[in-house]
Design a protein around this motif. Structure first.
Motif, PDB file in Angstrom:
ATOM      1  N   TYR A  28    -118.235 -50.994  14.879  1.00 23.30           N
ATOM      2  CA  TYR A  28    -117.904 -51.472  13.532  1.00 23.30           C
ATOM      3  C   TYR A  28    -116.583 -52.233  13.536  1.00 23.30           C
ATOM      4  O   TYR A  28    -115.618 -51.808  14.171  1.00 23.30           O
ATOM      5  N   SER A  29    -116.538 -53.333  12.823  1.00 21.89           N
ATOM      6  CA  SER A  29    -115.273 -54.038  12.626  1.00 21.89           C
ATOM      7  C   SER A  29    -114.595 -53.458  11.386  1.00 21.89           C
ATOM      8  O   SER A  29    -115.241 -52.788  10.565  1.00 21.89           O
ATOM      9  N   TYR A  30    -113.325 -53.724  11.259  1.00 21.91           N
ATOM     10  CA  TYR A  30    -112.596 -53.255  10.073  1.00 21.91           C
ATOM     11  C   TYR A  30    -113.236 -53.828   8.813  1.00 21.91           C
ATOM     12  O   TYR A  30    -113.415 -53.121   7.816  1.00 21.91           O
ATOM     13  N   LEU A  33    -116.358 -51.988   7.823  1.00 25.35           N
ATOM     14  CA  LEU A  33    -116.034 -50.698   7.226  1.00 25.35           C
ATOM     15  C   LEU A  33    -115.509 -50.862   5.799  1.00 25.35           C
ATOM     16  O   LEU A  33    -115.860 -50.088   4.908  1.00 25.35           O
ATOM     17  N   LEU A  34    -114.681 -51.871   5.602  1.00 25.14           N
ATOM     18  CA  LEU A  34    -114.135 -52.121   4.262  1.00 25.14           C
ATOM     19  C   LEU A  34    -115.264 -52.433   3.283  1.00 25.14           C
ATOM     20  O   LEU A  34    -115.286 -51.934   2.154  1.00 25.14           O
ATOM     21  N   LYS A  35    -116.211 -53.206   3.725  1.00 23.32           N
ATOM     22  CA  LYS A  35    -117.366 -53.526   2.878  1.00 23.32           C
ATOM     23  C   LYS A  35    -118.196 -52.263   2.608  1.00 23.32           C
ATOM     24  O   LYS A  35    -118.647 -52.036   1.494  1.00 23.32           O
ATOM     25  N   PHE A  36    -118.382 -51.436   3.630  1.00 22.03           N
ATOM     26  CA  PHE A  36    -119.161 -50.203   3.499  1.00 22.03           C
ATOM     27  C   PHE A  36    -118.503 -49.229   2.529  1.00 22.03           C
ATOM     28  O   PHE A  36    -119.162 -48.691   1.641  1.00 22.03           O
ATOM     29  N   TYR A  37    -117.193 -48.983   2.714  1.00 25.29           N
ATOM     30  CA  TYR A  37    -116.501 -48.000   1.878  1.00 25.29           C
ATOM     31  C   TYR A  37    -116.050 -48.576   0.538  1.00 25.29           C
ATOM     32  O   TYR A  37    -115.963 -47.846  -0.448  1.00 25.29           O
ATOM     33  N   GLY A  38    -115.720 -49.866   0.521  1.00 21.07           N
ATOM     34  CA  GLY A  38    -115.269 -50.482  -0.717  1.00 21.07           C
ATOM     35  C   GLY A  38    -113.930 -49.965  -1.193  1.00 21.07           C
ATOM     36  O   GLY A  38    -113.595 -50.068  -2.374  1.00 21.07           O
ATOM     37  N   ASN A  39    -113.167 -49.402  -0.268  1.00 17.19           N
ATOM     38  CA  ASN A  39    -111.891 -48.787  -0.621  1.00 17.19           C
ATOM     39  C   ASN A  39    -110.964 -48.885   0.584  1.00 17.19           C
ATOM     40  O   ASN A  39    -111.281 -48.359   1.656  1.00 17.19           O
ATOM     41  N   LYS A  40    -109.835 -49.539   0.424  1.00 20.17           N
ATOM     42  CA  LYS A  40    -108.916 -49.760   1.541  1.00 20.17           C
ATOM     43  C   LYS A  40    -108.349 -48.452   2.097  1.00 20.17           C
ATOM     44  O   LYS A  40    -108.242 -48.284   3.312  1.00 20.17           O
ATOM     45  N   LYS A  41    -108.014 -47.515   1.231  1.00 17.44           N
ATOM     46  CA  LYS A  41    -107.429 -46.252   1.691  1.00 17.44           C
ATOM     47  C   LYS A  41    -108.411 -45.488   2.582  1.00 17.44           C
ATOM     48  O   LYS A  41    -108.049 -45.014   3.655  1.00 17.44           O
ATOM     49  N   THR A  42    -109.654 -45.391   2.151  1.00 17.11           N
ATOM     50  CA  THR A  42    -110.677 -44.706   2.951  1.00 17.11           C
ATOM     51  C   THR A  42    -110.935 -45.465   4.243  1.00 17.11           C
ATOM     52  O   THR A  42    -111.027 -44.871   5.318  1.00 17.11           O
ATOM     53  N   THR A  43    -111.046 -46.787   4.137  1.00 14.20           N
ATOM     54  CA  THR A  43    -111.283 -47.615   5.328  1.00 14.20           C
ATOM     55  C   THR A  43    -110.159 -47.442   6.337  1.00 14.20           C
ATOM     56  O   THR A  43    -110.420 -47.274   7.536  1.00 14.20           O
ATOM     57  N   ASP A  44    -108.919 -47.472   5.885  1.00 13.36           N
ATOM     58  CA  ASP A  44    -107.774 -47.292   6.789  1.00 13.36           C
ATOM     59  C   ASP A  44    -107.836 -45.940   7.488  1.00 13.36           C
ATOM     60  O   ASP A  44    -107.587 -45.847   8.697  1.00 13.36           O
ATOM     61  N   ARG A  45    -108.174 -44.890   6.749  1.00 12.40           N
ATOM     62  CA  ARG A  45    -108.251 -43.544   7.319  1.00 12.40           C
ATOM     63  C   ARG A  45    -109.346 -43.476   8.383  1.00 12.40           C
ATOM     64  O   ARG A  45    -109.104 -42.997   9.501  1.00 12.40           O
ATOM     65  N   ILE A  46    -110.525 -43.978   8.067  1.00  9.84           N
ATOM     66  CA  ILE A  46    -111.640 -43.953   9.013  1.00  9.84           C
ATOM     67  C   ILE A  46    -111.346 -44.855  10.209  1.00  9.84           C
ATOM     68  O   ILE A  46    -111.591 -44.492  11.369  1.00  9.84           O
ATOM     69  N   TRP A  47    -110.795 -46.038   9.963  1.00 14.49           N
ATOM     70  CA  TRP A  47    -110.453 -46.975  11.038  1.00 14.49           C
ATOM     71  C   TRP A  47    -109.462 -46.336  12.009  1.00 14.49           C
ATOM     72  O   TRP A  47    -109.631 -46.431  13.232  1.00 14.49           O
ATOM     73  N   ASP A  48    -108.443 -45.681  11.467  1.00 15.59           N
ATOM     74  CA  ASP A  48    -107.452 -45.020  12.326  1.00 15.59           C
ATOM     75  C   ASP A  48    -108.099 -43.925  13.176  1.00 15.59           C
ATOM     76  O   ASP A  48    -107.778 -43.773  14.355  1.00 15.59           O
ATOM     77  N   GLU A  49    -109.012 -43.168  12.589  1.00 18.54           N
ATOM     78  CA  GLU A  49    -109.719 -42.126  13.338  1.00 18.54           C
ATOM     79  C   GLU A  49    -110.556 -42.732  14.472  1.00 18.54           C
ATOM     80  O   GLU A  49    -110.570 -42.218  15.583  1.00 18.54           O
ATOM     81  N   ILE A  50    -111.249 -43.811  14.173  1.00 13.35           N
ATOM     82  CA  ILE A  50    -112.077 -44.472  15.189  1.00 13.35           C
ATOM     83  C   ILE A  50    -111.206 -45.018  16.312  1.00 13.35           C
ATOM     84  O   ILE A  50    -111.540 -44.868  17.494  1.00 13.35           O
ATOM     85  N   GLN A  51    -110.075 -45.628  15.970  1.00 13.20           N
ATOM     86  CA  GLN A  51    -109.177 -46.157  16.997  1.00 13.20           C
ATOM     87  C   GLN A  51    -108.630 -45.034  17.866  1.00 13.20           C
ATOM     88  O   GLN A  51    -108.499 -45.183  19.085  1.00 13.20           O
ATOM     89  N   PHE A  52    -108.322 -43.894  17.259  1.00 14.68           N
ATOM     90  CA  PHE A  52    -107.849 -42.743  18.010  1.00 14.68           C
ATOM     91  C   PHE A  52    -108.942 -42.257  18.970  1.00 14.68           C
ATOM     92  O   PHE A  52    -108.683 -41.966  20.141  1.00 14.68           O
ATOM     93  N   CYS A  53    -110.184 -42.179  18.474  1.00 12.39           N
ATOM     94  CA  CYS A  53    -111.304 -41.753  19.320  1.00 12.39           C
ATOM     95  C   CYS A  53    -111.506 -42.715  20.490  1.00 12.39           C
ATOM     96  O   CYS A  53    -111.773 -42.278  21.615  1.00 12.39           O
ATOM     97  N   LYS A  54    -111.377 -44.010  20.230  1.00 12.86           N
ATOM     98  CA  LYS A  54    -111.512 -45.009  21.298  1.00 12.86           C
ATOM     99  C   LYS A  54    -110.459 -44.780  22.373  1.00 12.86           C
ATOM    100  O   LYS A  54    -110.753 -44.827  23.577  1.00 12.86           O
TER     101      LYS A  54
END
Length: 80
Positions: A28-30, A33-54
């Protein structure tokens, strides 16, 4: 950690099953995810988790990936 991302309540979108595809998590690109969640705060949280997992996956790959990599190197050496 990846399980936390996949099971996050934001992924359900009022559905019984999560709408987030955990098998595609690293693809997933950022923007997707932003389009999926429609919310920057949620997207940032999920994006950070994914980057950590990577990062964790890169630092500590699964045993089968290590073995597969070794086998590929051996095949190359024996072919040359």
């Amino acid at each position: 950690m990846g399980v936390d991302v996949a099971n996050d309540s934001a992924n359900y979108k009022d559905e019984a099953l999560p709408q987030f595809d955990k098998f595609q998590m690293y693809k997933y690109s950022y923007e997707e995810l932003l389009k999926f969640y429609g919310n920057k705060k949620t997207t940032d949280r999920i994006w950070d988790e994914i980057q950590f997992c990577k990062l964790m996956h890169k630092l500590r790959p699964q045993q089968w990936e290590i073995e597969s990599s070794i086998q590929k190197k051996l095949v190359k050496v024996t072919q040359n």
